[in-house]
Scaffold this active site. Structure first.
Site, PDB file in Angstrom:
ATOM      1  N   HIS A 156       2.681  -7.202  10.994  1.00 27.14           N
ATOM      2  CA  HIS A 156       3.178  -6.858  12.374  1.00 27.14           C
ATOM      3  C   HIS A 156       3.158  -7.828  13.386  1.00 27.14           C
ATOM      4  CE1 HIS A 156       3.052  -2.608  11.045  1.00 27.14           C
ATOM      5  NE2 HIS A 156       1.989  -3.058  10.328  1.00 27.14           N
ATOM      6  N   TYR A 215       0.746  -1.232  -0.183  1.00 28.69           N
ATOM      7  CA  TYR A 215       0.068  -0.186  -0.020  1.00 28.69           C
ATOM      8  C   TYR A 215       0.898   1.384   0.072  1.00 28.69           C
ATOM      9  CZ  TYR A 215       0.915  -0.191   5.132  1.00 28.69           C
ATOM     10  OH  TYR A 215       1.715  -0.081   6.420  1.00 28.69           O
ATOM     11  N   HIS A 226       3.735  -6.708   4.383  1.00 29.42           N
ATOM     12  CA  HIS A 226       3.993  -7.177   5.805  1.00 29.42           C
ATOM     13  C   HIS A 226       3.096  -7.558   6.908  1.00 29.42           C
ATOM     14  CE1 HIS A 226       3.216  -2.951   6.031  1.00 29.42           C
ATOM     15  NE2 HIS A 226       2.959  -3.203   7.254  1.00 29.42           N
TER      16      HIS A 226
END
Length: 238
Positions: free
Chosen positions: A158, A143, A156
């Site tokens: 988290h 994004y 990714h």
């Protein structure tokens, strides 16, 4: 058995001030950090158990509505160890991520990609006796973000890892092998040593994949030592 912790390699972790990542300029401390003594309750609790987790907590594909989320079905697994390679059992791992289109289910996410009505984007699991964990999700999308005119975050997930106490929380991000945005992502590029960034990239693990269902990626986490996994909230010291 107990022993002194290995010295952290400060060159391994990104400095708090990295001007190419624009918001670090305002976030980074301007004065020396202070070390504050923890209370007994902060370093000895809480204790996490499987009884506190729901049956779908580690299944991000189904845990929001019970209907399957849209996207590339993905298994993420790995092992949490200390600096000597010993497993860390009973650690609580919390994960959160964007959906397959690169959008978070968050009121401040204004990216034009649509929300998936069946994807909440968060989950949790505990490590087992040997330090292993596993969860299922959809691969998040890249994004854009307002660092400069055409800056993008690579895909990714988290991670938050809790140890035996509330103050023992470490936060990091996992990336995917082969992502073409690796060398363009301003946040990933704050890490000074390419080998340290390599440790945040999860390789494809076809042996753990589910045939005709899901690809798998392995992400191992080292909590301390000279080759500790890079953590976002441990930039300041040992």
């Amino acid at each position: 058995m107990t022993a002194e912790y290995f010295q952290r390699d400060r060159r391994w972790h990104p400095p708090a001030l990295t001007p190419d990542y624009k918001t670090s300029v305002a976030r980074s401390p301007s004065l020396p950090l202070l070390s504050i003594e923890n209370s007994l309750s902060e370093i000895t609790g809480p204790t996490f158990s499987h009884a506190a987790l729901g049956g779908l907590d580690n299944d991000l594909i189904l845990n929001f509505t019970g209907e399957p989320a849209i996207g590339e079905r993905t298994v993420v697994h790995g092992r949490v160890t200390d600096e000597t390679g010993r497993p860390v059992k009973g650690a609580l791992l919390e994960v959160w991520q964007a959906n397959a289109g690169g959008r978070y289910r968050h009121v401040k996410d204004g990216y034009l990609a649509p929300l998936d009505p069946n994807f909440g984007g968060c989950g949790r699991c505990l490590t087992d006796e040997d330090g292993f964990y596993v969860f299922r999700t959809v691969k998040p999308g890249a994004y854009p973000f307002r660092n400069y005119s055409n800056s993008w975050r690579m895909a990714h997930i988290h991670f938050s890892i809790f140890g035996a106490g509330l103050t023992q929380r470490l936060i990091t991000q996992m990336y995917f092998e082969g992502d073409p945005l690796r060398d363009q992502d301003p946040i990933a590029q704050t890490i000074p040593d390419p080998a340290a960034l390599d440790r945040l990239v999860a390789p494809l693990d076809l042996n753990a994949s589910v045939p005709l269902d899901s690809l798998a990626y392995r992400f191992d986490i080292v909590l301390r030592g000279r080759r500790q996994t890079v953590f976002e909230n441990k930039l300041e010291g040992a």
